[in-house]
Design a protein around this motif. Structure first.
Motif, PDB file in Angstrom:
ATOM      1  N   ARG A  11       0.812  -1.226   0.000  1.00 27.16           N
ATOM      2  CA  ARG A  11       0.000   0.000   0.000  1.00 27.16           C
ATOM      3  C   ARG A  11       0.837   1.263   0.000  1.00 27.16           C
ATOM      4  N   SER A 145      -4.515   1.801   4.911  1.00 27.90           N
ATOM      5  CA  SER A 145      -4.979   1.325   3.610  1.00 27.90           C
ATOM      6  C   SER A 145      -4.827  -0.174   3.434  1.00 27.90           C
ATOM      7  N   TYR A 146      -4.157  -0.833   4.382  1.00 24.86           N
ATOM      8  CA  TYR A 146      -3.879  -2.267   4.234  1.00 24.86           C
ATOM      9  C   TYR A 146      -5.078  -3.097   4.689  1.00 24.86           C
ATOM     10  N   SER A 221      -8.078  -1.248  -6.092  1.00 23.51           N
ATOM     11  CA  SER A 221      -8.003  -0.291  -4.997  1.00 23.51           C
ATOM     12  C   SER A 221      -8.918  -0.775  -3.869  1.00 23.51           C
TER      13      SER A 221
END
Length: 249
Positions: A11, A145-146, A221
């Motif tokens: 990420r 974001s992971y 995404s």
């Protein structure tokens, strides 16, 4: 290999940079190979250990005119031969792996999100002329974001340690290797002039082509998860020094 794109963690924008490089039709940058070069390094360390343990046996055997009547069980070639064998093995593996669709492409490479100094040192010895792109993102944003479902990191602490160790390695490599280019994801997204110009030069594309990639959101995404105050505190504690160096604190 002409280009090696290495991100400090998942990420960090490696797929985005890969897409930018592939905006040039004659460039083919492949995706991740799940960090398999770490296993080559593990082999190297095991055989190196045997070489050290068998040093006296090796010396005695050849000094004796190769007399077989002595202890030879751990006799292993000298360290320089082990290093060269590792380099040749890695180079052969990667060259053969990335033969597919090589025709019509004059720049070949791959991206990975798991490598630190151990693996990158081997790669630099395999391909001393290759461009080495070292990509970093704010660890708080990268962890946020992971996706939990990916399951490669057991905790924010493990993630933070990888980020910190790899960023330390990346900064050192960027200072010592003229082929290395250090990139911060945030500067790319913000279209920092120096970062954009450097990537345009490396990718051999136009600013319009780069902007076209930046403007296009693609499948793959993922949504952000909630980062807890405890996780944020752990990441800041482990990564504090390098976060300050990079302007994240």
């Amino acid at each position: 290999m002409n280009v090696i794109l290495s991100a400090a963690t998942h990420r960090s924008g490696s797929t985005l940079v890969q897409r930018i490089l592939n905006a040039r039709p004659q460039t083919l940058i492949w995706g991740e190979h799940l960090g398999v070069l770490s296993q080559f390094h593990a082999i190297y360390k095991k055989v190196q250990l045997l070489s050290e343990k068998g040093k006296s046996s090796r010396k005695a055997y050849f000094q004796s005119g190769e007399n077989p009547n002595q202890w030879l069980a751990l006799m292993t070639p000298s360290p320089e031969y082990i290093e060269q064998a590792t380099i040749e093995s890695v180079r052969t593996f990667l060259d053969q792996l990335y033969q597919q669709n090589k025709e019509g492409h004059d720049i070949i490479g791959f991206k990975e999100v798991r490598y630190g100094a151990k693996e990158l040192t081997i790669l630099q010895k395999c391909y001393p002329e290759a461009k080495l792109l070292l990509l970093v993102r704010n660890p708080l944003k990268a962890w946020e974001s992971y996706p939990k479902s990916w399951g490669e990191y057991s905790s924010a602490l493990q993630f933070a340690r990888q980020w910190n160790n790899n960023v330390k390695d990346y900064l050192a490599i960027a200072r010592s290797n003229p082929q290395a280019v250090f990139i911060q994801y945030e500067k790319l997204i913000a279209k920092d002039a120096a970062t954009v110009d450097r990537l345009i030069e490396l990718a051999q594309i136009t600013k319009e082509e780069l902007n076209g990639v930046l403007a296009q959101k693609i499948r793959g995404s993922v949504r952000k998860k909630t980062i807890t105050p405890k996780q944020a505190a752990v990441i800041r504690r482990v990564c504090r020094r390098n976060m300050r160096v990079l302007g994240y604190l």
